[in-house]
Enzyme design. Structure first.
Site, short mmCIF file in Angstrom:
data_model
loop_
_atom_site.label_atom_id
_atom_site.label_comp_id
_atom_site.label_asym_id
_atom_site.label_seq_id
_atom_site.Cartn_x
_atom_site.Cartn_y
_atom_site.Cartn_z
NE ARG A 75 37.01 36.88 25.90
CZ ARG A 75 38.30 36.89 25.57
NH1 ARG A 75 38.67 36.86 24.30
NH2 ARG A 75 39.22 36.96 26.50
CE LYS A 218 36.51 41.57 27.50
NZ LYS A 218 35.78 41.30 28.73
CG HIS A 237 40.08 44.77 29.73
ND1 HIS A 237 40.84 43.68 30.07
CD2 HIS A 237 38.79 44.40 29.92
CE1 HIS A 237 40.04 42.70 30.46
NE2 HIS A 237 38.81 43.10 30.39
CB SER A 255 40.31 37.09 32.80
OG SER A 255 39.16 36.42 33.21
CE LYS A 259 38.77 43.59 33.92
NZ LYS A 259 39.48 42.32 34.12
CB THR A 260 33.66 42.15 38.21
OG1 THR A 260 33.82 42.26 36.79
CG2 THR A 260 32.19 42.13 38.55
CG ASP A 274 35.16 43.83 31.32
OD1 ASP A 274 36.16 43.50 31.97
OD2 ASP A 274 34.91 43.41 30.18
NE ARG A 339 33.22 35.37 33.11
CZ ARG A 339 34.09 36.37 33.20
NH1 ARG A 339 33.70 37.58 33.58
NH2 ARG A 339 35.35 36.19 32.90
P1 ATP Z 1 37.11 39.42 33.91
O1 ATP Z 1 37.93 40.37 33.08
O2 ATP Z 1 37.22 38.01 33.44
O3 ATP Z 1 35.69 39.88 34.09
P2 ATP Z 1 37.75 40.43 36.60
O4 ATP Z 1 39.02 41.20 36.64
O5 ATP Z 1 36.49 41.22 36.61
O6 ATP Z 1 37.81 39.37 35.39
P3 ATP Z 1 36.67 39.22 38.94
O7 ATP Z 1 35.41 38.77 38.30
O8 ATP Z 1 36.57 40.38 39.87
O9 ATP Z 1 37.78 39.48 37.86
O10 ATP Z 1 37.30 37.96 39.66
C1 ATP Z 1 38.08 37.96 40.81
C2 ATP Z 1 37.82 36.61 41.49
O11 ATP Z 1 38.78 36.37 42.50
C3 ATP Z 1 36.47 36.62 42.17
O12 ATP Z 1 35.90 35.34 42.01
C4 ATP Z 1 36.83 36.91 43.63
O13 ATP Z 1 35.89 36.38 44.53
C5 ATP Z 1 38.15 36.20 43.76
N1 ATP Z 1 39.10 36.75 44.78
C6 ATP Z 1 39.69 36.05 45.75
N2 ATP Z 1 40.52 36.81 46.48
C7 ATP Z 1 40.47 38.05 45.94
C8 ATP Z 1 41.12 39.29 46.26
N3 ATP Z 1 41.99 39.39 47.26
N4 ATP Z 1 40.82 40.37 45.50
C9 ATP Z 1 39.96 40.27 44.47
N5 ATP Z 1 39.33 39.13 44.12
C10 ATP Z 1 39.57 38.01 44.86
MN MN Z 2 34.87 41.34 35.27
#
Ligand code: ATP
Ligand code: MN
Length: 550
Positions: A75, A218, A237, A255, A259-260, A274, A339
């Site tokens: 973004r 977004k 969020h 980010s 979360k995901t 999200d 992504r």
């Molecule tokens: P966004 O808001 O950008 O979508 P997000 O909060 O959804 O971000 P995720 O997509 O879940 O974030 O990214 C977490 C990343 O960190 C993943 O690539 C995951 O494999 C990695 N990771 C490594 N260790 C951990 C952990 N202990 N817990 C969670 N995620 C981990």
């Molecule tokens: Mn996410």
């Protein structure tokens, strides 16, 4: 009724709320496009369109569509503008997040976008919904020149049934995506060839100079972040899932904090990854799909997400083998921010419709690269508020050689770039909802453990998952806790499936105790400095819930 009535009258009937949102959104503008429009095309048609007409698109071995988003692979928050107009100007948190744009500059961009779209031989429209609760959902129209963008929003918005599509009528909000074409830098109020602008009065968004599809997703989130609080509904969020007993958890975090990843839990039903709203009736997802990071994705560690990448899914900016069409998820050659967008039902235990009751647990996720925050701590109501308002995570400044120092990021409400109202509005609503529904809150550090970045390492995903299991099965509600000084956090002494020695950063620290104390002090100071902005608006209790340096 004017939409402003929503602000002052909390006792509106459901019907009135519905009418006010829709009246407010009644589309002013109609556009005449000169070319035939391909509306809500099937996945197969959009695949063919993309593969035939768009550079950088290909099929992967699992049947996903690989796309290239061009020069922008993420973004562009600095190029986002909100139109300063009479119906919304007094509601908006003007500043670096919401930069003003004149109505005239918006119209210049809009005309530029529509003129560009009219030069294309093929135009795509996707009509869908944002918001799973019929009482609050809005009708969204995407107008774009790339099948990639149409398929992306087909996955990310809520797909209408054939009947709903037939009776769709006029949209409440329209996105004109002319991202392949640049903005004119000399347009007043703009500084680059990228422009993402929202006009709440016209109910329109215009995109120029970026093909990154996440801008649309977004952008709609921003619209909901404006409309929902106006209707007395809190927008957040966060990801959300539900246990077999019907208990809902919300996961907040910036980010990359998880979360995901952590909401995709084989033992629980996925509500969304999200964007959610919390109304008087419970929570509902805004979206119809998920947008997962795919860097270093593996079938072993994240099977639900890995298996969702199939026919219909849109993979962005990944590297793949020309012959085998296997994707190299380990490669960050094009970007670290690779992504995949897929419909939520591609996750086996998705909950359709994506709604749930009032949350029982709130989990604040942070990726602390200083290695100072414990893997899990239980928060008081005031601490939950303090950390929500702070919105802390850390990033590694890895681009310059030799620079390994973590960078603290504070993004209020765990999502400052998408807020429209002043953060206090969202925080106050959250505090009220948490109190009313007696929600428990935890802080989870999915980041570094055993020392800061360089010495320690990121906590294993299986341990973060075990911690979350312990929250969900009630273990952490009755665990023994010890106090973690300065941050004044309550750390459990034992969590099933987690080595006890990693639970307290003081005990697991790789370097000297002096170095540990310095790092704690450093992060605590950053928290305190950041919170000064909110000091005059926060209660004494919340203020006192931050780190204490004697
Ligand atoms: P966004 O808001 O950008 O979508 P997000 O909060 O959804 O971000 P995720 O997509 O879940 O974030 O990214 C977490 C990343 O960190 C993943 O690539 C995951 O494999 C990695 N990771 C490594 N260790 C951990 C952990 N202990 N817990 C969670 N995620 C981990
Ligand atoms: Mn996410």
């Amino acid at each position: 009724m004017s939409p402003g009535a929503l602000l002052h009258n909390r006792t509106l009937s459901d019907r009135e709320i519905h009418d006010a949102i829709h009246e407010a959104l009644h589309t002013v503008a109609r556009v005449d496009f000169t070319k035939p429009i391909i509306r809500n095309a099937s996945i197969a048609v959009l695949y063919e369109e993309a593969l035939t007409h768009e550079k950088g698109t290909a099929l992967t071995s699992s049947g996903a569509l690989v796309t290239d988003s061009g020069a922008k692979k993420g973004r562009s928050p600095k190029d986002k503008r909100i139109v300063d107009e009479t119906t919304s100007t007094n509601d908006i948190w003007w500043g670096p997040v919401n930069v003003q744009m004149s109505e005239n500059s918006f119209m210049v961009n809009r005309e530029r976008a529509i003129d560009y779209l009219n030069t294309r031989n093929r135009l795509y429209v996707f009509d869908g919904y944002a918001g799973w609760d019929p009482k609050y959902r809005i009708k969204v129209r995407i107008v774009c020149a790339r099948a990639y963008h149409a398929l992306f929003m087909n996955n990310m918005l809520i797909r209408p049934t054939p009947e709903e599509l037939e009776n769709f009528g006029e949209p409440d909000f329209t996105v004109f995506n002319a991202g392949e074409f640049p903005a004119n830098r000399y347009t007043t109020g703009m500084t680059s060839t990228t422009s993402v602008s929202i006009n709440f009065q016209r109910r329109e968004m215009v995109i120029l100079g970026t093909q990154y599809a996440g801008e649309m997703k977004k952008g709609i989130f921003t619209v909901m972040h404006y409309l929902m609080p106006k209707a007395g509904v809190l927008s957040l969020h966060s990801s959300a899932n539900e246990g077999p007993a019907g208990d809902v958890s919300l996961f907040f975090g910036l980010s990359g904090t998880g979360k995901t990843t952590l909401s995709a839990d084989p033992q629980r039903f996925l509500i969304g990854d999200d964007e959610h709203c919390w109304s008087a009736d419970g929570v509902f997802n805004i979206e119809g799909g998920c947008y997962a990071k795919t860097i270093d994705l593996s079938a072993e560690k994240e099977p639900e997400i890995f298996n969702a990448i199939r026919f219909g899914s849109v993979l962005e900016n990944v590297v793949y083998d020309r012959e085998t069409r296997l994707v190299d998820y380990g490669s960050s050659k094009l970007t670290e921010n690779t992504r995949c967008a897929y419909p939520i039902e591609y996750i086996p235990n998705a909950k359709i419709p994506c709604v749930g009751g009032h949350p029982k647990n709130i989990i604040l996720l942070t990726c602390d690269a200083f290695g100072v925050l414990p893997p899990v701590s239980k928060l008081s109501a005031a601490q939950a508020m303090y950390h929500f308002i702070s919105g802390y995570t850390a990033k590694i400044a890895g681009t310059e050689e030799g620079v390994t120092e973590p960078q603290a990021t504070f993004s209020t409400c765990f999502g400052a770039p998408f807020l429209v109202w002043h953060p206090v509005k969202y925080a106050t609503m959250l505090a009220e909802q948490m109190r009313k529904h007696q929600v428990d809150a935890y802080l989870i550090n999915t980041g570094w453990n055993g020392g800061a970045y360089g010495t320690g390492k990121r906590i294993a995903l299986k341990y973060s998952r075990a911690i979350i299991d312990a929250i969900h099965n009630g273990e952490l509600k009755k665990a023994n806790y010890e106090n973690y000084p300065i941050f004044n956090l309550q750390i459990p002494t034992n969590v099933t499936g987690v080595p006890p020695e990693i639970l307290n950063p003081a005990k697991t620290w790789g370097g000297s105790q002096d170095n540990f104390q310095q790092t704690v002090t450093k992060l605590a100071t950053l928290f305190n400095d950041n919170f000064k902005t909110y000091a005059d608006k926060a209660s004494q209790e919340v203020l006192a819930a931050g780190p204490r340096l004697s």
